[in-house]
Design a protein around this motif. Structure first.
Motif, PDB file in Angstrom:
ATOM      1  N   ASN A 230       6.807  12.684   0.516  1.00  0.00           N
ATOM      2  CA  ASN A 230       6.668  14.018   0.990  1.00  0.00           C
ATOM      3  C   ASN A 230       7.905  14.890   0.331  1.00  0.00           C
ATOM      4  OD1 ASN A 230       4.486  13.452   2.688  1.00  0.00           O
ATOM      5  ND2 ASN A 230       5.960  13.150   4.582  1.00  0.00           N
ATOM      6  N   ASN A 231       9.172  14.190   0.128  1.00  0.00           N
ATOM      7  CA  ASN A 231      10.100  15.109  -0.617  1.00  0.00           C
ATOM      8  C   ASN A 231       9.830  15.356  -1.966  1.00  0.00           C
ATOM      9  OD1 ASN A 231      11.690  15.066   1.778  1.00  0.00           O
ATOM     10  ND2 ASN A 231      13.070  13.372   1.368  1.00  0.00           N
ATOM     11  N   SER A 232       9.302  14.227  -2.594  1.00  0.00           N
ATOM     12  CA  SER A 232       8.856  14.520  -4.127  1.00  0.00           C
ATOM     13  C   SER A 232       7.857  15.697  -4.574  1.00  0.00           C
ATOM     14  CB  SER A 232       8.457  13.366  -4.966  1.00  0.00           C
ATOM     15  OG  SER A 232       7.238  12.675  -4.277  1.00  0.00           O
ATOM     16  N   ALA A 233       6.925  15.756  -3.370  1.00  0.00           N
ATOM     17  CA  ALA A 233       6.008  16.550  -3.419  1.00  0.00           C
ATOM     18  C   ALA A 233       6.197  18.126  -3.157  1.00  0.00           C
ATOM     19  CB  ALA A 233       4.772  16.317  -2.468  1.00  0.00           C
TER      20      ALA A 233
ATOM     21  N   ALA B 226       0.875  -1.139   0.000  1.00  0.00           N
ATOM     22  CA  ALA B 226      -0.073  -0.092  -0.057  1.00  0.00           C
ATOM     23  C   ALA B 226       0.759   1.376  -0.197  1.00  0.00           C
ATOM     24  CB  ALA B 226      -0.883   0.042   1.430  1.00  0.00           C
ATOM     25  N   ALA B 227       1.908   1.214   0.637  1.00  0.00           N
ATOM     26  CA  ALA B 227       2.931   2.318   0.988  1.00  0.00           C
ATOM     27  C   ALA B 227       3.560   2.746  -0.479  1.00  0.00           C
ATOM     28  CB  ALA B 227       3.913   2.260   1.864  1.00  0.00           C
ATOM     29  N   LYS B 228       3.741   1.557  -1.230  1.00  0.00           N
ATOM     30  CA  LYS B 228       4.619   1.790  -2.319  1.00  0.00           C
ATOM     31  C   LYS B 228       3.760   2.460  -3.544  1.00  0.00           C
ATOM     32  CE  LYS B 228       6.850  -2.144  -4.168  1.00  0.00           C
ATOM     33  NZ  LYS B 228       7.134  -3.187  -4.380  1.00  0.00           N
ATOM     34  N   LYS B 229       2.340   2.114  -3.318  1.00  0.00           N
ATOM     35  CA  LYS B 229       1.205   3.011  -4.166  1.00  0.00           C
ATOM     36  C   LYS B 229       0.848   4.060  -3.801  1.00  0.00           C
ATOM     37  CE  LYS B 229      -0.691  -1.726  -5.549  1.00  0.00           C
ATOM     38  NZ  LYS B 229      -1.880  -2.379  -5.318  1.00  0.00           N
ATOM     39  N   GLY B 230       1.369   4.709  -2.358  1.00  0.00           N
ATOM     40  CA  GLY B 230       1.234   6.035  -1.954  1.00  0.00           C
ATOM     41  C   GLY B 230      -0.178   5.980  -1.289  1.00  0.00           C
ATOM     42  N   ALA B 231      -0.917   4.960  -0.902  1.00  0.00           N
ATOM     43  CA  ALA B 231      -1.886   4.624   0.118  1.00  0.00           C
ATOM     44  C   ALA B 231      -1.308   4.456   1.826  1.00  0.00           C
ATOM     45  CB  ALA B 231      -2.564   3.564  -0.365  1.00  0.00           C
TER      46      ALA B 231
END
Length: 108
Positions: free
Chosen positions: A104-107, A29-34
């Protein structure tokens, strides 16, 4: 080995396996951003580990009361499942944190 001891051991195996599966699902889920789903899966893993811990405590309590529990290959297998699940859960928590940090860093 009594039927009760066998049930406790099977609970260790099932709860350990379920905790590991939930931890793996958290990583996916984390890998998908969920990240909310990932956190929920980590909590689910913690719940399974708490059940396994309670089963272990029952075995230890029985032993402390002087009722020796026979150590069998099945018992070792059950304990192995729980220890593996604990390690996997700890690692999953770290990986979820890393994925969240990367997100967070890519945002920015």
């Amino acid at each position: 080995m009594s039927d009760e001891e066998q049930l406790v051991i099977m609970q260790l195996i099932m709860d350990g396996g379920n905790a590991k599966s939930s931890s793996f699902e958290a990583i996916q889920a984390a890998k998908k951003g969920a990240f909310d789903q990932a956190q929920a899966k980590l909590k689910e893993a913690d719940s399974f580990l708490a059940k396994a811990h309670n089963a272990q405590t029952d075995l230890l309590t029985t032993e402390a009361q002087g009722q020796h529990t026979q150590v069998s290959l099945l018992m070792v297998h059950g304990q192995d499942h729980v220890m593996n699940a604990i390690t996997f859960r700890d690692l999953a928590g770290e990986l979820v944190s890393v994925y969240q940090r990367l997100d967070n860093n890519s945002a920015k």
